[in-house]
Design a protein around this motif. Structure first.
Motif, PDB file in Angstrom:
ATOM      1  N   ARG A  96     -26.255  15.616  -4.952  1.00 30.91           N
ATOM      2  CA  ARG A  96     -27.626  15.206  -4.687  1.00 30.91           C
ATOM      3  C   ARG A  96     -27.661  13.690  -4.634  1.00 30.91           C
ATOM      4  NH1 ARG A  96     -31.674  17.521  -8.849  1.00 30.91           N
ATOM      5  NH2 ARG A  96     -30.470  16.144 -10.228  1.00 30.91           N
ATOM      6  N   ALA A  97     -28.380  13.148  -3.663  1.00 31.33           N
ATOM      7  CA  ALA A  97     -28.438  11.694  -3.484  1.00 31.33           C
ATOM      8  C   ALA A  97     -29.141  11.052  -4.664  1.00 31.33           C
ATOM      9  CB  ALA A  97     -29.151  11.346  -2.181  1.00 31.33           C
ATOM     10  N   ASN A  98     -28.556   9.961  -5.145  1.00 31.84           N
ATOM     11  CA  ASN A  98     -29.162   9.167  -6.207  1.00 31.84           C
ATOM     12  C   ASN A  98     -29.739   7.908  -5.560  1.00 31.84           C
ATOM     13  OD1 ASN A  98     -29.804   7.628  -8.475  1.00 31.84           O
ATOM     14  ND2 ASN A  98     -28.051   8.395  -9.636  1.00 31.84           N
ATOM     15  N   ILE A  99     -31.054   7.903  -5.371  1.00 32.75           N
ATOM     16  CA  ILE A  99     -31.699   6.813  -4.628  1.00 32.75           C
ATOM     17  C   ILE A  99     -31.515   5.476  -5.330  1.00 32.75           C
ATOM     18  CG2 ILE A  99     -33.916   5.983  -3.758  1.00 32.75           C
ATOM     19  CD1 ILE A  99     -34.752   8.839  -3.344  1.00 32.75           C
ATOM     20  N   ASP A 100     -31.470   5.490  -6.655  1.00 31.29           N
ATOM     21  CA  ASP A 100     -31.327   4.229  -7.395  1.00 31.29           C
ATOM     22  C   ASP A 100     -29.965   3.590  -7.172  1.00 31.29           C
ATOM     23  OD1 ASP A 100     -33.853   4.526  -8.420  1.00 31.29           O
ATOM     24  OD2 ASP A 100     -33.170   5.619 -10.200  1.00 31.29           O
ATOM     25  N   ARG A 101     -28.956   4.391  -6.766  1.00 31.47           N
ATOM     26  CA  ARG A 101     -27.603   3.844  -6.583  1.00 31.47           C
ATOM     27  C   ARG A 101     -27.167   3.851  -5.128  1.00 31.47           C
ATOM     28  NH1 ARG A 101     -24.892   6.999 -11.523  1.00 31.47           N
ATOM     29  NH2 ARG A 101     -24.774   8.588  -9.903  1.00 31.47           N
ATOM     30  N   LEU A 102     -28.120   4.048  -4.216  1.00 26.35           N
ATOM     31  CA  LEU A 102     -27.750   4.047  -2.802  1.00 26.35           C
ATOM     32  C   LEU A 102     -27.280   2.676  -2.351  1.00 26.35           C
ATOM     33  CD1 LEU A 102     -30.381   6.314  -1.011  1.00 26.35           C
ATOM     34  CD2 LEU A 102     -27.923   6.670  -1.182  1.00 26.35           C
ATOM     35  N   VAL A 103     -27.858   1.622  -2.880  1.00 26.66           N
ATOM     36  CA  VAL A 103     -27.436   0.264  -2.548  1.00 26.66           C
ATOM     37  C   VAL A 103     -26.291  -0.118  -3.480  1.00 26.66           C
ATOM     38  CG1 VAL A 103     -28.125  -2.142  -2.368  1.00 26.66           C
ATOM     39  CG2 VAL A 103     -29.745  -0.341  -1.758  1.00 26.66           C
ATOM     40  N   GLY A 104     -25.112  -0.282  -2.926  1.00 27.81           N
ATOM     41  CA  GLY A 104     -23.939  -0.642  -3.717  1.00 27.81           C
ATOM     42  C   GLY A 104     -23.142   0.531  -4.237  1.00 27.81           C
ATOM     43  N   GLY A 105     -23.622   1.759  -4.047  1.00 27.32           N
ATOM     44  CA  GLY A 105     -22.879   2.926  -4.518  1.00 27.32           C
ATOM     45  C   GLY A 105     -21.857   3.407  -3.505  1.00 27.32           C
ATOM     46  N   ALA A 106     -20.798   4.051  -4.006  1.00 30.26           N
ATOM     47  CA  ALA A 106     -19.745   4.574  -3.135  1.00 30.26           C
ATOM     48  C   ALA A 106     -20.235   5.807  -2.383  1.00 30.26           C
ATOM     49  CB  ALA A 106     -18.501   4.908  -3.951  1.00 30.26           C
ATOM     50  N   GLY A 107     -19.579   6.123  -1.281  1.00 30.43           N
ATOM     51  CA  GLY A 107     -19.999   7.213  -0.408  1.00 30.43           C
ATOM     52  C   GLY A 107     -19.253   8.511  -0.665  1.00 30.43           C
ATOM     53  N   GLU A 108     -19.337   9.409   0.334  1.00 25.79           N
ATOM     54  CA  GLU A 108     -18.738  10.735   0.205  1.00 25.79           C
ATOM     55  C   GLU A 108     -17.216  10.661   0.102  1.00 25.79           C
ATOM     56  OE1 GLU A 108     -19.965  13.356   3.265  1.00 25.79           O
ATOM     57  OE2 GLU A 108     -22.109  13.044   2.968  1.00 25.79           O
ATOM     58  N   GLU A 109     -16.601   9.688   0.777  1.00 23.83           N
ATOM     59  CA  GLU A 109     -15.134   9.589   0.744  1.00 23.83           C
ATOM     60  C   GLU A 109     -14.626   9.381  -0.678  1.00 23.83           C
ATOM     61  OE1 GLU A 109     -17.081   7.877   2.687  1.00 23.83           O
ATOM     62  OE2 GLU A 109     -16.687   8.646   4.715  1.00 23.83           O
ATOM     63  N   THR A 110     -15.348   8.550  -1.446  1.00 25.27           N
ATOM     64  CA  THR A 110     -14.945   8.311  -2.830  1.00 25.27           C
ATOM     65  C   THR A 110     -15.082   9.570  -3.667  1.00 25.27           C
ATOM     66  OG1 THR A 110     -15.649   6.009  -2.624  1.00 25.27           O
ATOM     67  CG2 THR A 110     -15.365   6.865  -4.845  1.00 25.27           C
ATOM     68  N   VAL A 111     -16.162  10.315  -3.456  1.00 26.33           N
ATOM     69  CA  VAL A 111     -16.352  11.566  -4.192  1.00 26.33           C
ATOM     70  C   VAL A 111     -15.226  12.547  -3.881  1.00 26.33           C
ATOM     71  CG1 VAL A 111     -17.879  13.542  -4.523  1.00 26.33           C
ATOM     72  CG2 VAL A 111     -18.851  11.258  -4.317  1.00 26.33           C
ATOM     73  N   LEU A 112     -14.866  12.685  -2.597  1.00 29.97           N
ATOM     74  CA  LEU A 112     -13.781  13.590  -2.218  1.00 29.97           C
ATOM     75  C   LEU A 112     -12.452  13.149  -2.821  1.00 29.97           C
ATOM     76  CD1 LEU A 112     -14.637  14.230   1.551  1.00 29.97           C
ATOM     77  CD2 LEU A 112     -14.802  15.863  -0.313  1.00 29.97           C
ATOM     78  N   ALA A 113     -12.203  11.843  -2.808  1.00 24.92           N
ATOM     79  CA  ALA A 113     -10.941  11.337  -3.366  1.00 24.92           C
ATOM     80  C   ALA A 113     -10.867  11.596  -4.870  1.00 24.92           C
ATOM     81  CB  ALA A 113     -10.811   9.845  -3.072  1.00 24.92           C
ATOM     82  N   ARG A 114     -11.968  11.371  -5.576  1.00 26.58           N
ATOM     83  CA  ARG A 114     -11.959  11.597  -7.027  1.00 26.58           C
ATOM     84  C   ARG A 114     -11.806  13.073  -7.367  1.00 26.58           C
ATOM     85  NH1 ARG A 114     -16.744   7.523  -9.294  1.00 26.58           N
ATOM     86  NH2 ARG A 114     -15.732   5.564  -8.692  1.00 26.58           N
TER      87      ARG A 114
END
Length: 333
Positions: free
Chosen positions: A157-175
């Motif tokens: 689920r998108a976290n609007i508070d961390r959309l600016v400066g937060g990592a994207g889907e690629e980072t989630v998949l890698a982790r």
């Protein structure tokens, strides 16, 4: 045609030209549409937008939607966002969607997210309706050397508070991939993974992989588990093949050294034979010199020849006797 008629026609043409220019430069229809929608804006504000190279419709249409949705947005905010290169219509749609879903989202934050290059409307939609990200097959090796391939589905689920400066889907998949590989690697056998695949999702979720990302991981579900190659046996086979090649290389090296040593010994034997032949060739010369000098008599020389002939005869008898023994043995056989 008299002069008064010509003057009237000229004045009428000028009036028509002025009206055409006015309706072309000043969006009167857009101003009327805004007034009918409840948006209080003066005609001079629209003229100012033209002078500031702002397309009035790109600002007024989103403002009408925001006003109808009950949002308190001013023209200056939309105009400044347009001049900054943002997508005004998308920002207003995101604000309306957030307002309908009771999600706290200000215009400044929505504009910042849009200017950061992210789709703020899609982020609001993902906050309402979580997104499922399916990973490719992730391969890991258990302690017993068996490869296990896992496919997972990540609900975020998108976290609007961390959309600016937060990592994207690629980072989630890698982790998630890193967590799956480490969990499989900690299993003693591949059967443990096949028996309890939910341990992978539990272990990965406990690591807090969504930290620093623009998403919040809701769940990780294992969609498919497959057994791959026997990596341990393959590595042992490769190691055995490498050891065999090393042993063969060392044996070949020893054989080459032995052949070289044998050739060297043969050369030394030939060298010693040459020295013996050279020494034997000096014997007749020494005997001739002794006869000339009187150190060796004729009888001594004759006795030497008799002894030499006797020795040669004994050698010939010895060779004949050995040949006869072999022939008799062959006949007996």
């Amino acid at each position: 045609m008299d002069a008064s008629t010509v003057s009237i026609l000229i004045i009428a043409a000028l009036v028509i030209i002025v009206i055409v220019v006015l309706f072309t430069f000043v969006p009167v229809m857009l101003w009327i549409s805004a007034l009918s929608s409840g948006v209080r804006i003066s005609i001079f504000t629209l003229i100012g937008m033209r002078l500031r190279r702002v397309v009035p419709r790109r600002v007024i249409d989103p403002l009408i939607k925001a006003t109808k949705a009950g949002l308190d947005i001013h023209t200056n905010q939309l105009e400044s966002h347009y001049l900054a290169g943002g997508n005004v219509d998308r920002v207003v749609n995101a604000l309306i969607a957030a307002h309908r879903a009771n999600i706290e989202l200000t215009f400044e934050r929505a504009a910042a997210i849009d200017l950061a290059g992210r789709n703020v409307l899609e982020a609001v939609q993902m906050s309402v309706n979580p997104k499922v990200i399916e990973t490719p097959y992730i391969a890991g090796v258990a302690i017993n050397g068996i490869e296990v391939k896992v496919k997972a589905r990540i609900t975020v689920r998108a976290n609007i508070d961390r959309l600016v400066g937060g990592a994207g889907e690629e980072t989630v998949l890698a982790r998630v991939g890193e967590g799956v590989v480490s969990t499989i690697g900690a299993s003693h056998t591949h059967k443990d993974v096949l028996k309890n695949p939910d341990t992978i999702s539990k272990t990965v979720l406990e690591k807090g992989l969504d930290a620093g990302t623009a998403f919040e991981i809701l769940s990780i579900d294992i969609a498919d588990v497959d057994v791959g190659k026997n990596i341990g046996a393959f590595l042992q086979t490769e190691q055995a093949e490498a050891d065999k090649n090393i042993a063969q290389a060392k044996a070949e090296e020893r054989r080459a050294m032995a052949v070289a040593s044998e050739q060297e010994m043969r050369a030394r034997v030939e060298e010693m034979r040459a020295k013996v032949v050279e020494a034997e060739s000096e014997v007749p010369l020494a005997m001739a010199a002794a006869l000339k000098e009187g150190k060796l008599g004729v009888m001594d020389y004759m006795n030497y020849n008799n002894i030499k002939a006797d020795t040669e005869m004994r050698h010939s008898f010895g060779n004949n006797s050995s040949g006869n023994d072999n022939s008799s043995g062959d006949e007996y056989k």
